[in-house]
Write a protein that holds these residues in place. Structure first.
Motif, mmCIF file in Angstrom:
data_model
loop_
_atom_site.group_PDB
_atom_site.id
_atom_site.type_symbol
_atom_site.label_atom_id
_atom_site.label_comp_id
_atom_site.label_asym_id
_atom_site.label_seq_id
_atom_site.Cartn_x
_atom_site.Cartn_y
_atom_site.Cartn_z
ATOM 1 N N ARG A 165 -6.424 9.711 -36.524
ATOM 2 C CA ARG A 165 -6.887 8.330 -36.292
ATOM 3 C C ARG A 165 -7.183 8.183 -34.809
ATOM 4 O O ARG A 165 -6.317 8.481 -33.978
ATOM 5 C CB ARG A 165 -5.803 7.344 -36.729
ATOM 6 C CG ARG A 165 -6.071 5.904 -36.348
ATOM 7 C CD ARG A 165 -5.008 4.986 -36.895
ATOM 8 N NE ARG A 165 -5.180 4.802 -38.320
ATOM 9 C CZ ARG A 165 -6.044 3.957 -38.873
ATOM 10 N NH1 ARG A 165 -6.816 3.220 -38.086
ATOM 11 N NH2 ARG A 165 -6.163 3.853 -40.155
ATOM 12 N N PHE A 170 -16.080 13.179 -35.911
ATOM 13 C CA PHE A 170 -15.820 11.817 -36.410
ATOM 14 C C PHE A 170 -16.767 10.823 -35.763
ATOM 15 O O PHE A 170 -17.401 11.110 -34.744
ATOM 16 C CB PHE A 170 -14.361 11.412 -36.172
ATOM 17 C CG PHE A 170 -14.000 11.177 -34.732
ATOM 18 C CD1 PHE A 170 -13.711 12.242 -33.883
ATOM 19 C CD2 PHE A 170 -13.945 9.883 -34.218
ATOM 20 C CE1 PHE A 170 -13.370 12.018 -32.554
ATOM 21 C CE2 PHE A 170 -13.608 9.658 -32.894
ATOM 22 C CZ PHE A 170 -13.322 10.723 -32.058
ATOM 23 N N TYR A 193 -12.729 12.064 -45.619
ATOM 24 C CA TYR A 193 -13.393 11.345 -44.529
ATOM 25 C C TYR A 193 -14.870 11.732 -44.518
ATOM 26 O O TYR A 193 -15.263 12.726 -43.890
ATOM 27 C CB TYR A 193 -12.715 11.709 -43.192
ATOM 28 C CG TYR A 193 -13.331 11.041 -41.998
ATOM 29 C CD1 TYR A 193 -13.331 9.655 -41.876
ATOM 30 C CD2 TYR A 193 -13.920 11.796 -40.978
ATOM 31 C CE1 TYR A 193 -13.899 9.042 -40.779
ATOM 32 C CE2 TYR A 193 -14.486 11.186 -39.875
ATOM 33 C CZ TYR A 193 -14.474 9.814 -39.780
ATOM 34 O OH TYR A 193 -15.038 9.203 -38.690
ATOM 35 N N ARG A 241 -4.325 6.821 -43.107
ATOM 36 C CA ARG A 241 -4.451 5.427 -43.556
ATOM 37 C C ARG A 241 -3.105 4.713 -43.623
ATOM 38 O O ARG A 241 -3.038 3.522 -43.462
ATOM 39 C CB ARG A 241 -5.123 5.383 -44.933
ATOM 40 C CG ARG A 241 -6.569 5.858 -44.860
ATOM 41 C CD ARG A 241 -7.325 5.718 -46.161
ATOM 42 N NE ARG A 241 -8.712 6.081 -45.939
ATOM 43 C CZ ARG A 241 -9.203 7.314 -46.096
ATOM 44 N NH1 ARG A 241 -8.409 8.286 -46.501
ATOM 45 N NH2 ARG A 241 -10.468 7.572 -45.848
ATOM 46 N N SER A 260 -16.828 7.190 -34.076
ATOM 47 C CA SER A 260 -15.980 6.165 -33.470
ATOM 48 C C SER A 260 -16.534 4.791 -33.832
ATOM 49 O O SER A 260 -17.699 4.492 -33.563
ATOM 50 C CB SER A 260 -15.963 6.339 -31.953
ATOM 51 O OG SER A 260 -15.351 5.214 -31.359
ATOM 52 N N ARG A 303 -10.573 3.302 -42.654
ATOM 53 C CA ARG A 303 -11.602 4.314 -42.912
ATOM 54 C C ARG A 303 -11.308 5.676 -42.296
ATOM 55 O O ARG A 303 -12.075 6.602 -42.475
ATOM 56 C CB ARG A 303 -12.958 3.785 -42.442
ATOM 57 C CG ARG A 303 -13.484 2.695 -43.359
ATOM 58 C CD ARG A 303 -14.683 1.998 -42.779
ATOM 59 N NE ARG A 303 -14.326 1.150 -41.659
ATOM 60 C CZ ARG A 303 -15.192 0.407 -40.979
ATOM 61 N NH1 ARG A 303 -16.458 0.427 -41.321
ATOM 62 N NH2 ARG A 303 -14.794 -0.367 -39.982
ATOM 63 N N TYR A 304 -10.222 5.795 -41.539
ATOM 64 C CA TYR A 304 -9.868 7.104 -40.995
ATOM 65 C C TYR A 304 -8.828 7.760 -41.902
ATOM 66 O O TYR A 304 -8.102 7.078 -42.619
ATOM 67 C CB TYR A 304 -9.362 6.955 -39.561
ATOM 68 C CG TYR A 304 -10.471 6.571 -38.609
ATOM 69 C CD1 TYR A 304 -11.480 7.469 -38.298
ATOM 70 C CD2 TYR A 304 -10.522 5.298 -38.063
ATOM 71 C CE1 TYR A 304 -12.515 7.106 -37.444
ATOM 72 C CE2 TYR A 304 -11.554 4.924 -37.213
ATOM 73 C CZ TYR A 304 -12.547 5.842 -36.905
ATOM 74 O OH TYR A 304 -13.579 5.490 -36.090
#
Lengths: 451, 461
Positions: B322, B138, B303, B113, B140, B109-110
């Motif tokens: 990531r 983002f 994202y 990939r 976590s 999902r980050y």
């Protein structure tokens, strides 16, 4: 109608009174009100993609003129097409909410389509209008059942249909159209017992074209309401003729036969032979075996009149439900012809209650898709936070244990109900009251009288 | 330490006692019951059919996507011996251990990939010079956040295209891709070879027959001089999104970064980073135009849980990044103490509910003890769709271990029911015509019912 000596003890014992005080208006009214309120409450709150898809195809038909593009269930699709013509103007800005893939076999409505539909500003109104025919069909079937049984049993018969969880779940929660076909089946019985056998046969045939279940009752109908064996054969031939006529008409219009489409593409046909016993290197399918045995046995008995049809029809539908892998919405077919028998014996009601409970547990096999997810109109994100019943069951017991046990018990109870129906019929228990709420049953009572 | 867990629905709230009739305590108990139920759940509804078995001499593992919280058990289909050799300790698995860990680096999902993919749809930000700040917000998804990995380019600061010479006496493996790519050929030590660009600290080599591959830069005795030298430091700062508090800072000298490579800015782990929102920024200290590095980003939104920042302003697209996490063992338990089911042929290891495990990728690892463990695998992989891996056999089947996970997950029944009720009211609130129609039908129905009942009572029914 069977009037042998065996019927006398059943009637004289008082367990199955033919004449009893009419059901109280209070009870009947309360049942009508309760059932209606429950349905009204559920109508805008639940939805299954089957409901969305049939109306998406109706949108294709009405807007794009593809009236006969869906050949698999052409009759029931036409009913929805016509109804969609009526409601379409009551749904402002509905052009973008339908799926273009619903009519593509093997593809169907896509998640984006469903999202669009669920975010429609008039979602509640749409769902109410889409399910309205099923509500009316349930209502009409309930009323017909009260006319079918003796006045004494009207309240009970109505409650067993109109408040039945299986009926409410299928028609209002799941939003399936089976109740339209069931209405045709019950209406066919009502017409036949008033002497209108051919219109009844026509209705039964249409019901069978909409859903395949009534077809299995056709032989019973043709024989139970015959005036002579020659006429029974003629009725059977007429039924085949109706089917062939519709099939040929659609074939001529679209170039595709609904019969061949059904036989060649739909899993329902495979369902009929799914349960089989291995015999050497062959398989013996149980449902065709059981159905043929039931029909042959029933043909050997004195089998004219509404009670005979109700017994044969109810046993057949129960046999189908018991011995066929079924989707959740099929189970409603166990109810309509069973109701007249349930009203006369409380043990049957208990067995039917067990059937309902086992069915509710069996629903866990399909998981959220037939339980919580049906409530997506109230909040998709919220519903997804509820535990999937399938996974809850798997955490408690291995699937290879609980599923066969529940399915086995369900089949056993269902087959027991079928057997009790036949026993009651053999005992001459009169489940069908006088026709038309007062006149006599116009179905011929015996061969001699009929001829 | 294994402790048996109840297998029926458990509620954290109180429950009704005695025969109290709607007393306040009972109502409170009911509210708690509805508010905090724990439901038993399984990862999959039934174990998939076994294709065959693998023998675990050292270890085998299976990553999977865990949708629920409160992991409390793992079921594994294994073959257990029913007779033992003389001197062999009778035990189900001979001292094998089952371990469950987080597997964040497989989480798709980050934006970063695929480690090896450098799609053309992505671009470089341009030089990160003094005074410029770029960043990204983002979510976590795991606890123990301890770094951010990004893709960096140094504009040829490793070496220039030209001729490189391999170390004498040290044959070099040429691989299709850096680090773990398939072997293309082996070049003898001392060979001179044409080099193109750098990637992940490896040099792209162009073989005399036109084939291309990568050789570790450490295997070269000499490489062409770099196109430039970058100066200064790159500073990553991590902030909590909710209040903007600075939580961590990490610095790397620009000169230590490799061209077209992944770089991880590490910091002290944040133990409570599960499902927390953060913002990180990248700035340069002492980096002038012509001696600064750059980072990779996607101009399109790849994202949805976050957005790219240019200075303090939101910008299109996302950085290719990531998060990294400190390894944390959720469960480690001896398999010999697991329960064997003769019915399903599975070993079920139970433990106290652990977590958080909702919306995470986890890995179940089986470490063999004094004798090998025979584990079943299936062509149907567990949720997440990732293959099993075996330390004994890198060419292990591309299927998945036959396993199930058991949970005791909190069900926010009370809030869900409340939300559903609000959703129901919203259907009518948004559509006055529907409300009016319902009101009319209800009133008519009730009036009809009342008239029928009055008639019935009037007639002494």
């Amino acid at each position: 109608m069977r009037t042998s000596a065996a019927t006398q003890p059943a009637r004289e014992s008082g367990r199955y009174p033919a004449e009893a005080p009419e059901a109280g208006v209070t009870l009947v009214t309360a049942v009508w009100l309760a059932g209606l309120l429950v349905r009204l409450a559920l109508m805008p709150a639940t939805f299954h993609s089957d409901l969305y898809q049939i109306y998406s195809r109706a949108n294709d038909a009405v807007i794009h003129g593809a009236w006969l593009s869906w050949s698999g269930q052409v009759v029931i699709q036409q009913v929805h097409n016509v109804w969609f013509l009526v409601i379409e103007r009551l749904l402002p800005g509905n052009a973008g909410i339908w799926s273009a893939y619903s009519g593509v076999a093997g593809v169907g409505a896509q998640p984006d389509d469903l999202e669009r539909f669920l975010s429609y500003a008039y979602l509640g109104r749409a769902l109410v209008l889409m399910k309205l025919p099923y509500l009316l069909a349930d209502l009409a079937t309930g009323w017909l059942l009260t006319r079918l049984v003796a006045p004494a049993w009207r309240g009970r018969a109505l409650a067993l249909w109109w408040l039945n969880p299986l009926v409410i779940y299928t028609s209002m929660v799941f939003g399936r159209h089976d109740s339209l076909s069931i209405l045709a089946l019950v209406a066919a019985v009502m017409l036949a017992r008033r002497g209108q056998r051919l219109p009844g046969l026509l209705l039964l045939g249409l019901g069978g074209l909409a859903r395949f279940f009534p077809f299995f009752a056709l032989p019973f109908y043709a024989v139970a309401y015959r005036r002579s064996w020659r006429q029974a054969v003629a009725l059977g031939g007429l039924a085949v003729g109706i089917w062939a006529g519709v099939d040929l008409a659609v074939l001529g219009l679209t170039g595709e036969s609904p019969t061949l489409a059904l036989l060649g593409r739909y899993p329902h046909i495979r369902y009929l032979v799914s349960l089989s016993l291995p015999v050497g290197d062959e398989l013996l399918p149980l449902l065709p075996l059981g159905y043929a045995l039931l029909l042959l046995w029933w043909l050997h008995e004195p089998n004219q009149g509404t009670n005979a049809f109700l017994a044969g029809g109810a046993a057949t539908l129960l046999l189908l439900i018991a011995l066929m892998p079924f989707n959740p919405q099929y189970v409603i077919w166990a109810v309509p012809l069973l109701v007249p028998w349930l009203v006369v014996e409380r043990r049957l009601i208990l067995a039917h209650a067990a059937q309902v409970v086992l069915y509710a547990i069996w629903l866990a096999r399909w998981g959220s898709s037939v339980t919580w997810e049906l409530f997506q109109p109230l909040g998709k994100d919220l519903v997804e936070r509820l535990p999937d019943p399938q996974l809850v069951a798997a955490a408690l017991l291995p699937a290879e244990v609980w599923q066969p046990v529940v399915r086995g018990l369900f089949a056993a109870v269902t087959l027991w109900l079928a057997w009790r129906v036949l026993v009651l019929w053999q005992a001459g228990v009169p489940v069908a009251g006088a026709a038309g709420g007062g006149s006599t049953d116009h179905a011929p009572g015996d061969e001699g009288r009929a001829c | 330490m294994l402790r048996p867990m109840p297998t029926t629905t458990r509620c954290t709230g109180g429950y009704l006692k005695g025969r109290s009739h709607l007393r306040p305590a009972a109502l409170l108990g009911l509210a708690l019951f509805l508010a905090g139920c724990r439901a038993p759940l399984a990862l999959v509804s039934a174990l998939p059919p076994s294709a065959s078995t693998i023998t675990v001499y050292t270890s085998a593992s299976q990553p999977f996507y865990s949708a629920y919280d409160g992991l409390r058990g793992v079921q594994l289909r294994v073959n257990v011996p029913n007779e033992f050799l003389p001197g062999q300790r009778p035990a189900l698995t001979g001292g094998a251990v089952l371990r469950v860990t987080y597997e964040p680096h497989l989480d798709p999902r980050y934006p970063d990939r695929d480690f090896y993919a450098w799609p053309e749809s992505e671009e470089w930000l341009g030089e990160l010079v003094d005074g410029r700040t770029v960043g990204q917000t983002f979510l976590s998804l795991y606890p123990g956040l301890n770094g951010i990995t990004l893709r960096v380019s140094t504009y040829g600061a490793d070496f220039s295209p030209g001729i490189g010479r391999l170390r004498e006496g040290e044959p070099a493996i040429v691989r299709e891709a850096p680090i773990a790519g398939r072997e293309v050929t082996v070049l003898p030590g001392g060979t001179e070879v044409q080099v193109g660009s750098a990637r992940e600290g490896w040099a792209e080599v162009i073989l005399p027959d036109g084939r291309r591959g990568y050789v570790d830069q450490g295997q070269f005795a000499s490489l062409p001089p770099p196109a430039r030298q970058n100066t200064g430091e790159v500073v990553l700062r991590l902030y909590r999104l909710s209040d903007g508090a600075l939580l961590r800072e990490s610095r790397l000298p620009a000169s230590a970064l490799h061209d077209q490579s992944h770089v991880t800015f590490s910091f002290e782990p944040l133990p409570d980073s599960y499902r927390q929102e953060y913002r990180f920024t990248l700035t340069a200290v002492g980096a002038r135009p012509g001696s600064a590095v750059t980072f990779r980003f996607s101009p399109s939104d790849v994202y949805p849980e976050g957005h790219r920042l240019e200075g303090d302003a939101e910008a299109d697209g996302d950085l290719i990044f990531r998060p990294t996490y400190a390894e944390r063992v959720l469960v480690e338990t001896p398999l010999d103490q697991a329960q064997w089911s003769g019915l399903t042929g599975v070993l079920e290891a139970r433990f106290d509910p652990t977590g958080p495990t909702r919306d995470c990728y986890l890995r179940v690892t089986i470490e063999a003890g004094e004798r090998p463990v025979v584990v079943h695998w299936s062509w149907v992989r567990p949720p997440g769709g990732l293959p099993l891996s075996s330390a004994d056999d890198p060419g292990a089947p591309a299927g998945g271990l036959v396993l199930n996970a058991l949970y005791a997950d909190e069900v926010p029944l009370f809030s869900v029911l409340g939300g559903l009720a609000r959703g129901y009211a919203r259907l009518f609130w948004r559509d006055p015509w529907l409300s009016a129609g319902y009101a009319l039908v209800l009133l008519s129905t009730l009036a009809w019912g009342a008239r029928r009942l009055r008639e019935d009572w009037t007639h002494g029914g």
